[in-house]
Write a protein that holds these residues in place. Sequence first.
Motif, PDB file in Angstrom:
ATOM      1  N   UNK A 117       0.799  -1.220   0.000  1.00  0.00           N
ATOM      2  CA  UNK A 117       0.000   0.000   0.000  1.00  0.00           C
ATOM      3  C   UNK A 117       0.838   1.280   0.000  1.00  0.00           C
ATOM      4  N   UNK A 118       1.890   1.406   0.837  1.00  0.00           N
ATOM      5  CA  UNK A 118       2.626   2.678   0.871  1.00  0.00           C
ATOM      6  C   UNK A 118       3.193   3.081  -0.486  1.00  0.00           C
ATOM      7  N   UNK A 119       3.841   2.141  -1.182  1.00  0.00           N
ATOM      8  CA  UNK A 119       4.404   2.454  -2.495  1.00  0.00           C
ATOM      9  C   UNK A 119       3.302   2.759  -3.497  1.00  0.00           C
ATOM     10  N   UNK A 120       2.209   2.013  -3.431  1.00  0.00           N
ATOM     11  CA  UNK A 120       1.124   2.227  -4.381  1.00  0.00           C
ATOM     12  C   UNK A 120       0.418   3.559  -4.140  1.00  0.00           C
ATOM     13  N   UNK A 121       0.323   4.002  -2.884  1.00  0.00           N
ATOM     14  CA  UNK A 121      -0.215   5.335  -2.589  1.00  0.00           C
ATOM     15  C   UNK A 121       0.651   6.403  -3.256  1.00  0.00           C
ATOM     16  N   UNK A 122       1.957   6.301  -3.093  1.00  0.00           N
ATOM     17  CA  UNK A 122       2.863   7.286  -3.697  1.00  0.00           C
ATOM     18  C   UNK A 122       2.756   7.284  -5.212  1.00  0.00           C
TER      19      UNK A 122
END
Length: 264
Positions: A117-122
């Motif tokens: 999720x963190x990378x995909x949010x960015x």
Amino acid sequence: MTTGIDARLERIGTDGSFVIVPMDHGLTMGAVQGLKDIESTIDGVTTGGADAVLTQKGIAPRVHENKNGKGYIVHLNGSTTIGPDEQDKRLTGTVEEAIRAGADAVSFHINVGSDYEPDQISQLSEVTETAKRFGIPVLAMAYARGPGVDSADPEALGHAVRLAEELGADIVKTGYSGDSESFQHVVESTRLPVVIAGGSRGTDRETIDMVRGVMDAGGAGISMGRSIFQHEDPEAIARAVAAVVHDDRSTDEALAEAGLALEA
């Protein structure tokens, strides 16, 4: 929204509702049924009433001559079913590449609640910023998926669609909670148009009942892949789906108008 985004949303929908058929599964699953001769499938679903089709950028040359003037969306990330983790969606294209491929919109998949999720949010944030500069709509495929996450929980789905709005998407796709009443919470969690995924293929009646449910909840339509492109008659099932989304037909009316068996 800009004039360009509004104009291009009209190319991938009809009066604010959407029948989108994703066919990016060749990257994910390989050349499965319905995708070997993708030209015929694209022709069939758009003839049947789909507003737009969606593929990875490399399939663009096989799309344009067969989409009957309908919209085209290029998907910008992906993974495979034979890789180490299907939830780990990696970038496969850019907004600029999608524009060069003739896309009316771009899409991006994010697994809310997953380890990625963190990378995909960015990445989704970067996609929406770039797309806004070019006046290109962004369809966020925002799913509730991850350790301990119930992918049909309306609270989790509501969080996922709200995240898409917060990050600047123009339309959001998510999973279905299982019934119209609970899905209303999902729709009310955002001001974006909400469309549902189809998942693995069910019976014709199950598919059309699900479409009827999302429309009754105030949703904006569907973005269904396998339920449509793997059907024995993709044109007919697309026609039935479009009858519900665009013409407010009941399940029985939609199946009958499409020539599909009512008991299916």
